[in-house]
Design a protein around this motif. Structure first.
Motif, short mmCIF file in Angstrom:
data_model
loop_
_atom_site.label_atom_id
_atom_site.label_comp_id
_atom_site.label_asym_id
_atom_site.label_seq_id
_atom_site.Cartn_x
_atom_site.Cartn_y
_atom_site.Cartn_z
N LEU A 142 56.34 20.78 76.00
CA LEU A 142 57.00 20.73 74.68
C LEU A 142 56.00 20.34 73.60
O LEU A 142 54.93 19.79 73.88
CB LEU A 142 58.14 19.71 74.71
N ASP A 143 56.37 20.57 72.36
CA ASP A 143 55.50 20.18 71.25
C ASP A 143 55.44 18.65 71.18
O ASP A 143 56.36 17.95 71.63
CB ASP A 143 56.01 20.77 69.93
N PRO A 144 54.34 18.11 70.64
CA PRO A 144 54.14 16.65 70.64
C PRO A 144 55.27 15.85 70.00
O PRO A 144 55.64 14.79 70.51
CB PRO A 144 52.83 16.47 69.86
N ALA A 145 55.83 16.33 68.91
CA ALA A 145 56.90 15.56 68.24
C ALA A 145 58.15 15.48 69.13
O ALA A 145 58.78 14.42 69.23
CB ALA A 145 57.25 16.21 66.90
N THR A 146 58.50 16.58 69.78
CA THR A 146 59.67 16.59 70.67
C THR A 146 59.42 15.70 71.88
O THR A 146 60.30 14.94 72.29
CB THR A 146 60.00 18.03 71.11
N LYS A 147 58.21 15.80 72.42
CA LYS A 147 57.87 14.95 73.57
C LYS A 147 57.96 13.47 73.19
O LYS A 147 58.49 12.67 73.95
CB LYS A 147 56.46 15.27 74.07
N GLU A 148 57.48 13.13 72.01
CA GLU A 148 57.53 11.72 71.59
C GLU A 148 58.96 11.24 71.45
O GLU A 148 59.31 10.14 71.84
CB GLU A 148 56.76 11.53 70.28
N ARG A 149 59.83 12.10 70.92
CA ARG A 149 61.25 11.74 70.79
C ARG A 149 61.89 11.55 72.17
O ARG A 149 62.60 10.59 72.40
CB ARG A 149 61.97 12.85 69.99
N ILE A 150 61.62 12.48 73.08
CA ILE A 150 62.14 12.36 74.45
C ILE A 150 61.60 11.11 75.12
O ILE A 150 62.34 10.36 75.77
CB ILE A 150 61.80 13.62 75.28
N HIS A 151 60.32 10.85 74.94
CA HIS A 151 59.67 9.66 75.51
C HIS A 151 60.40 8.39 75.04
O HIS A 151 60.73 7.52 75.84
CB HIS A 151 58.21 9.65 75.09
N SER A 152 60.66 8.34 73.75
CA SER A 152 61.32 7.16 73.17
C SER A 152 62.78 7.03 73.61
O SER A 152 63.22 5.96 74.03
CB SER A 152 61.23 7.24 71.64
N VAL A 153 63.53 8.13 73.53
CA VAL A 153 64.96 8.10 73.88
C VAL A 153 65.14 7.74 75.35
O VAL A 153 65.99 6.91 75.70
CB VAL A 153 65.63 9.45 73.55
N PHE A 154 64.34 8.35 76.23
CA PHE A 154 64.52 8.09 77.65
C PHE A 154 63.98 6.73 78.07
O PHE A 154 64.45 6.16 79.05
CB PHE A 154 63.96 9.24 78.50
N PHE A 155 63.05 6.17 77.32
CA PHE A 155 62.65 4.79 77.58
C PHE A 155 63.84 3.87 77.29
O PHE A 155 64.17 2.99 78.11
CB PHE A 155 61.44 4.37 76.75
N ASP A 156 64.47 4.07 76.13
CA ASP A 156 65.64 3.25 75.78
C ASP A 156 66.75 3.42 76.82
O ASP A 156 67.37 2.45 77.26
CB ASP A 156 66.18 3.62 74.41
#
Length: 193
Positions: A142-156
């Protein structure tokens, strides 16, 4: 024959395999919770190793949970004691279902979180330091911005699943101890070798 002796003889036990899987998963989860909570407080050069161990334990729990569920389908658990009230029966089944859901959700959300990590490409992960671990490919691309959002949401989500697991685990332990010591049933003997 006393009631206590008769109850001790009549209780239905889990299979040895079910007991082993239950206790191995329980110990791994408790150890992984502790590791996850203390990882940030470790010396800097230990953190990467602690995180990789946390991932290895989580994926091991996921594999064992799959085995445990398959074993449970092939070998149904013993029935609940007759003395359980209808509300206790519903509560016990609901708690077990929720525990299983969380035992799967925690490693899966962690795996998604790790797969979306921006440093994943430069930090390969070896399961237990030996087996190359595959991250989830569609997430990695995925593009970096989407990956960062997924990274953050799934950490929470991973963290909140952890909190829910702590609460359910406490309820599970309190329920077992209540049946053992308050109700005088051989509850612990059903799951102890």
């Amino acid at each position: 024959m006393s009631i206590a002796v008769r109850q001790h003889q009549d209780y239905a036990r889990y299979t040895r395999t079910a007991m082993a899987l239950h206790w191995i998963v329980a110990v791994l989860i408790v150890g992984n919770v502790v590791l996850g909570l203390v990882a940030d407080d470790l010396p800097g050069d230990w953190i990467r190793s602690a995180v990789d161990t946390h991932k290895s334990v989580g994926l091991t729990v996921l594999g064992l949970a799959v085995l445990r569920l398959l074993w449970r389908f092939a070998n149904p658990p013993p029935p609940l004691p007759d003395s359980y009230s209808p509300l206790e029966r519903v509560g016990a089944h609901a708690a077990h279902l929720a525990l299983y859901a969380l035992i799967f959700a925690l490693p899966i959300t962690g795996w998604i979180h790790d797969s979306a990590w921006k440093g994943a490409a430069t930090h390969p992960f070896l399961l237990w330091g030996v087996i190359p671990h595959v991250r989830i490919g569609p997430i990695e691309t995925l593009d970096p911005a989407t990956k960062e959002r997924i990274h953050s949401v799934f950490f929470d989500f991973h963290v909140w699943c952890g909190y829910a697991l702590y609460a359910l685990l406490a309820l599970h332990i309190v329920g077992a101890l209540k049946h053992q010591f308050w109700d005088g049933e051989p509850e612990l003997q059903r799951m102890l070798p």
